[in-house]
Design an enzyme around this catalytic site. Structure first.
Site, mmCIF file in Angstrom:
data_model
loop_
_atom_site.group_PDB
_atom_site.id
_atom_site.type_symbol
_atom_site.label_atom_id
_atom_site.label_comp_id
_atom_site.label_asym_id
_atom_site.label_seq_id
_atom_site.Cartn_x
_atom_site.Cartn_y
_atom_site.Cartn_z
ATOM 1 C CG HIS A 62 -1.773 -1.218 1.557
ATOM 2 N ND1 HIS A 62 -1.741 -1.688 2.825
ATOM 3 C CD2 HIS A 62 -2.447 -2.027 0.681
ATOM 4 C CE1 HIS A 62 -2.434 -2.879 2.843
ATOM 5 N NE2 HIS A 62 -2.726 -3.151 1.542
ATOM 6 C CE LYS A 72 1.995 3.227 5.240
ATOM 7 N NZ LYS A 72 1.499 2.069 4.391
ATOM 8 C CE1 TYR A 132 1.345 -0.329 8.602
ATOM 9 C CE2 TYR A 132 0.374 -1.276 10.750
ATOM 10 C CZ TYR A 132 0.849 -1.453 9.120
ATOM 11 O OH TYR A 132 0.591 -2.529 8.462
ATOM 12 C CG ASP A 168 -3.842 -6.067 0.734
ATOM 13 O OD1 ASP A 168 -4.092 -5.041 0.300
ATOM 14 O OD2 ASP A 168 -3.334 -6.312 1.836
#
Length: 182
Positions: A62, A72, A132, A168
């Site tokens: 992603h 991130k 994250y 996904d």
């Protein structure tokens, strides 16, 4: 914190600098000034937690495109994961190249993911938990994804995929125009 730049410019592995005593240890996991000193964006817009029941679970790949690109900082706090990032910056000398790094509760490493890098991981253990810190808000209209097994990237995952979301698994094969938000 100890910052080690990877072969993908702007992507760093962060190791803890432990301060130990008889009680255990103390370590800084984030510092705005240290991030800025290494040319990294220190913004944290969201913090997310991901839990994975089964080893082999795959999440990714992603990223978000402009104007909602996101950095991130990824850390595995329970179990272990194999974390992969792909440089999706068309102007970069490492465009479409990837690296994989094992993050685990034992090595306590983190991976800094710059803007316009696709990110995904595979749980190496049952019960893997991932934290994250994200530098931009999740913005669905700017979300992009790459198929985890796309031959354009040749990622070698450490084990067969046991669980993956329909979303996904269904990302289209790499298309340069779509991938950069054109």
């Amino acid at each position: 914190m100890l910052f080690t730049e990877t072969k993908l410019k702007g992507a760093f592995i962060l190791d803890l600098e432990l301060r130990e005593d008889p009680r255990g240890f103390f370590a800084r996991t984030f510092c705005m000034k240290e991030f800025e000193a290494h040319g990294l964006k220190p913004t944290v817009a969201q913090c997310n937690l991901s839990y994975n029941h089964k080893a082999g679970t795959l999440r990714g790949m992603h990223y978000q495109v402009a104007p909602a690109t996101e950095t991130k900082l990824i850390r595995c706090t329970r179990g272990a994961i194999y974390d992969v990032i792909i440089d999706m910056r068309p102007e970069s000398p490492t465009y479409k190249q990837h690296i994989g790094v094992e993050l685990s509760e034992d090595n306590r490493r983190a991976l800094y993911v710059p803007d316009m890098f696709a990110h995904g991981y595979q749980a190496l253990t049952d019960g893997a938990e991932v934290v994250y810190q994200v530098g931009e808000f999740y913005t669905p209209g700017y979300e992009r994804g790459l198929r985890y097994n796309d031959p354009a990237f040749g990622i070698e995952w450490p084990m067969p995929v046991s669980v993956i979301s329909d979303k996904d698994a269904a990302w289209a094969l790499f298309d340069e125009a779509v991938s950069v938000g054109v």
